[in-house]
Design an enzyme around this catalytic site. Sequence first.
Site, mmCIF file in Angstrom:
data_model
loop_
_atom_site.group_PDB
_atom_site.id
_atom_site.type_symbol
_atom_site.label_atom_id
_atom_site.label_comp_id
_atom_site.label_asym_id
_atom_site.label_seq_id
_atom_site.Cartn_x
_atom_site.Cartn_y
_atom_site.Cartn_z
ATOM 1 N N THR A 117 -5.286 3.107 1.920
ATOM 2 C CA THR A 117 -5.272 2.302 1.955
ATOM 3 C C THR A 117 -5.282 1.786 4.495
ATOM 4 O O THR A 117 -5.645 2.068 4.764
ATOM 5 C CB THR A 117 -3.056 1.867 2.448
ATOM 6 O OG1 THR A 117 -2.518 1.065 3.590
ATOM 7 C CG2 THR A 117 -2.645 3.403 3.374
ATOM 8 N N ASP A 118 -5.097 0.202 4.227
ATOM 9 C CA ASP A 118 -5.730 0.138 5.602
ATOM 10 C C ASP A 118 -4.306 0.649 6.500
ATOM 11 O O ASP A 118 -4.720 -0.227 8.034
ATOM 12 C CB ASP A 118 -5.668 -1.996 5.481
ATOM 13 C CG ASP A 118 -4.697 -2.796 5.351
ATOM 14 O OD1 ASP A 118 -3.571 -1.984 4.888
ATOM 15 O OD2 ASP A 118 -4.640 -3.780 5.327
ATOM 16 N N TYR A 135 4.697 6.963 5.904
ATOM 17 C CA TYR A 135 3.472 6.292 5.377
ATOM 18 C C TYR A 135 2.408 6.764 5.433
ATOM 19 O O TYR A 135 1.574 7.434 5.389
ATOM 20 C CB TYR A 135 3.984 5.439 4.308
ATOM 21 C CG TYR A 135 2.963 4.903 3.697
ATOM 22 C CD1 TYR A 135 2.242 5.446 2.288
ATOM 23 C CD2 TYR A 135 3.089 3.610 3.367
ATOM 24 C CE1 TYR A 135 1.355 4.696 1.380
ATOM 25 C CE2 TYR A 135 1.111 3.220 2.848
ATOM 26 C CZ TYR A 135 0.917 3.904 1.828
ATOM 27 O OH TYR A 135 -0.429 3.297 1.066
HETATM 28 P P1 NAD Z 1 2.720 3.322 -6.875
HETATM 29 O O1 NAD Z 1 3.796 3.343 -5.470
HETATM 30 O O2 NAD Z 1 3.438 1.969 -7.622
HETATM 31 O O3 NAD Z 1 2.391 4.746 -7.389
HETATM 32 C C1 NAD Z 1 2.397 5.347 -7.504
HETATM 33 C C2 NAD Z 1 1.890 6.773 -8.987
HETATM 34 O O4 NAD Z 1 1.680 8.136 -7.655
HETATM 35 C C3 NAD Z 1 3.485 6.395 -9.020
HETATM 36 O O5 NAD Z 1 2.892 6.251 -10.975
HETATM 37 C C4 NAD Z 1 4.495 7.780 -9.338
HETATM 38 O O6 NAD Z 1 4.715 8.146 -10.501
HETATM 39 C C5 NAD Z 1 2.796 8.362 -8.690
HETATM 40 N N1 NAD Z 1 3.325 9.815 -7.920
HETATM 41 C C6 NAD Z 1 3.654 9.803 -6.858
HETATM 42 N N2 NAD Z 1 4.218 11.346 -6.737
HETATM 43 C C7 NAD Z 1 3.226 12.159 -7.004
HETATM 44 C C8 NAD Z 1 3.079 13.451 -7.236
HETATM 45 N N3 NAD Z 1 3.588 14.481 -6.667
HETATM 46 N N4 NAD Z 1 1.843 14.066 -9.126
HETATM 47 C C9 NAD Z 1 1.847 12.706 -9.610
HETATM 48 N N5 NAD Z 1 1.995 11.668 -9.499
HETATM 49 C C10 NAD Z 1 2.764 11.375 -8.381
HETATM 50 O O7 NAD Z 1 1.631 2.964 -5.753
HETATM 51 P P2 NAD Z 1 0.916 2.115 -5.698
HETATM 52 O O8 NAD Z 1 0.847 0.869 -5.133
HETATM 53 O O9 NAD Z 1 0.267 2.070 -7.067
HETATM 54 O O10 NAD Z 1 -0.328 2.542 -4.949
HETATM 55 C C11 NAD Z 1 -1.467 3.636 -5.200
HETATM 56 C C12 NAD Z 1 -2.269 4.087 -4.333
HETATM 57 O O11 NAD Z 1 -2.968 3.210 -3.778
HETATM 58 C C13 NAD Z 1 -1.621 4.422 -3.098
HETATM 59 O O12 NAD Z 1 -2.518 6.225 -2.713
HETATM 60 C C14 NAD Z 1 -1.391 4.095 -1.748
HETATM 61 O O13 NAD Z 1 -1.718 4.463 -0.745
HETATM 62 C C15 NAD Z 1 -2.873 3.172 -2.194
HETATM 63 N N6 NAD Z 1 -2.717 1.682 -2.534
HETATM 64 C C16 NAD Z 1 -1.444 0.596 -2.483
HETATM 65 C C17 NAD Z 1 -1.571 -0.462 -1.791
HETATM 66 C C18 NAD Z 1 -0.473 -0.690 -1.815
HETATM 67 O O14 NAD Z 1 -0.504 -2.634 -1.587
HETATM 68 N N7 NAD Z 1 0.579 -0.841 -2.984
HETATM 69 C C19 NAD Z 1 -2.476 -1.139 -0.793
HETATM 70 C C20 NAD Z 1 -3.659 -0.226 -0.539
HETATM 71 C C21 NAD Z 1 -4.014 1.111 -1.144
#
Ligand code: NAD
Length: 344
Positions: free
Chosen positions: A123-124, A150
Site C-alpha cells: 500500500t502507499d 496497519y
Molecule cells: P481485505 O481485508 O478485503 O482482504 C484480505 C483478505 O486476506 C481477506 O479475505 C482475509 O480473510 C484474508 N486474510 C487475512 N488474514 C489472513 C491469514 N492469516 N491467512 C490467510 N488469509 C488471511 O483487504 P483488501 O482491501 O482486499 O487488501 C488486500 C491487500 O491489498 C492487502 O495486502 C492490503 O494491504 C493491500 N492494499 C489494499 C488497498 C485498499 O484500498 N483496500 C490499497 C493498497 C493495497
Amino acid sequence: MRLLVTGGAGFIGSNFVHRSLAQHDCTITVLDIMGYAANPQSLAGLADNYPSRFDLVVGDICDKPLVDKLVAEHDVVVHFAAESHNDQSLRDPLRFATTNVLGTIGVCEAAVRHSKRLHHISTDEVFGDLAFDDPHKFTPDTCYRPSSPYSASKASADHFVRAYIRSFGLAATISNCSNNYGPRQHPEKFIPRQITALLSGQQPRLYGSGQHVRDWIHVDDHNDAVWKIIESGQLGETYLIGADGEHTNAQVIAYLLEIVGADPHDYVHVTDRAGHDRRYAIDASSTLALGWEPQHRDFRAGLAETVAWYRENPQWWANSRQQAEAFYQQSETITGNGGDATGS
Ligand code: NAD
Ligand code: TYD
C-alpha cells in the site's frame, strides 16, 4: 501459469481472481483464512464456472507447512492476504503484526525454498502522509514513514520482502497501490460504508473535518497493473500504482449523495480517527513505464457503477454491514451535521 493467490476471498483478491480466470491463461488456488473480512459469496460459482481451474484452500498464511506445500505446487504467488483496516489496527495492533509481518515472512521463506516467483501486494500508506499543499507525490524512492499499526505492519512486510530478495535471492516484485474502490469491498471501509448506509436509509459518516485526501483507483485498474508487473516487471523492483484520483472525503460523500438523489447536507461528522493521515498521492510513472494505463478515468462514473453493484447485491453486504456498524458503535460519536461549521 499456476497462481497461488493469498487473501483471494477479500476485496481486491476476489476481484483479481474473477478477472484473472476470465482474461488470463491460468489456474488459481486461493489460500484464505475466511475471517471476518472474507466473504464466501465473493467466490461463489467459480468452481463450477471454471472446473479444474479454481480451488479454495481455507487456511492461515502463518501455517508454515501448509504454505510450504501450496507454494511448491504453484508457479507464482500473488500475496494479497493481510489484515487491512486502519481502524481495526488501532484496537489490535498485534493481530496486524502477526498476519502482515510473520505471515509474509513465511510466504517469502517458502518462495525461496522452492525457487518460486512472488508478487507482494502493498500500500502507499507505508510512506505516511503528505501535507495538503505538498507538490510532491509518493515515488519508489520516498522514505517509509508509516503512521498506524496497519501501515507499520505493511512497511515491515515490504522490508522483509526486500531483505529476502537481497539476502536469499527471492524472485519477487512489490507494488504499493493507492486506495481502491469497486465491488465486493467490506462495508467497514469508507466508500462501501457510506453506500450501504445510504441504501439502508441512514446518513453517511465523515471523520473529523472531512478534508482528508485519498487517491482513488478502481480495483480492476489495480489488478491489471498487478498482471502487467507479473508479466513485464523487473525482479527486485518496486512499482507504484495509482490513477491520479485525489479527492477529499467530503467530496466523495457529496458525489454519493448526488448519485442516490439525496440532500447534499444529509450526512454527519463523527469522531476523527487517531493519527489520521492527511493525504496520499501516487506518482505511478514506474508502472506506466511498463505499458499499463488505468481505464477508469471518471471517478464519479466509477462510483455510480459501484453504488449500482451494492444496490443489486444487498445479500452480499447485509451481515457484514451489521458487524462493521457494531464495531464502530463502540467508539464513534456524532460531532456535527453535514454542512455545518465543523466541516465542508
Ligand atoms: P481485505 O481485508 O478485503 O482482504 C484480505 C483478505 O486476506 C481477506 O479475505 C482475509 O480473510 C484474508 N486474510 C487475512 N488474514 C489472513 C491469514 N492469516 N491467512 C490467510 N488469509 C488471511 O483487504 P483488501 O482491501 O482486499 O487488501 C488486500 C491487500 O491489498 C492487502 O495486502 C492490503 O494491504 C493491500 N492494499 C489494499 C488497498 C485498499 O484500498 N483496500 C490499497 C493498497 C493495497
Ligand atoms: P478507509 O476506507 O478506512 O481507508 P484508509 O484508512 O486506508 O485510507 O478510509 C478512507 C478515508 O475515509 C480515511 O481518510 C478515513 C475516512 N473515513 C470516514 O471519513 N468515514 C468513515 O466512516 C470511514 C470508515 C473512513
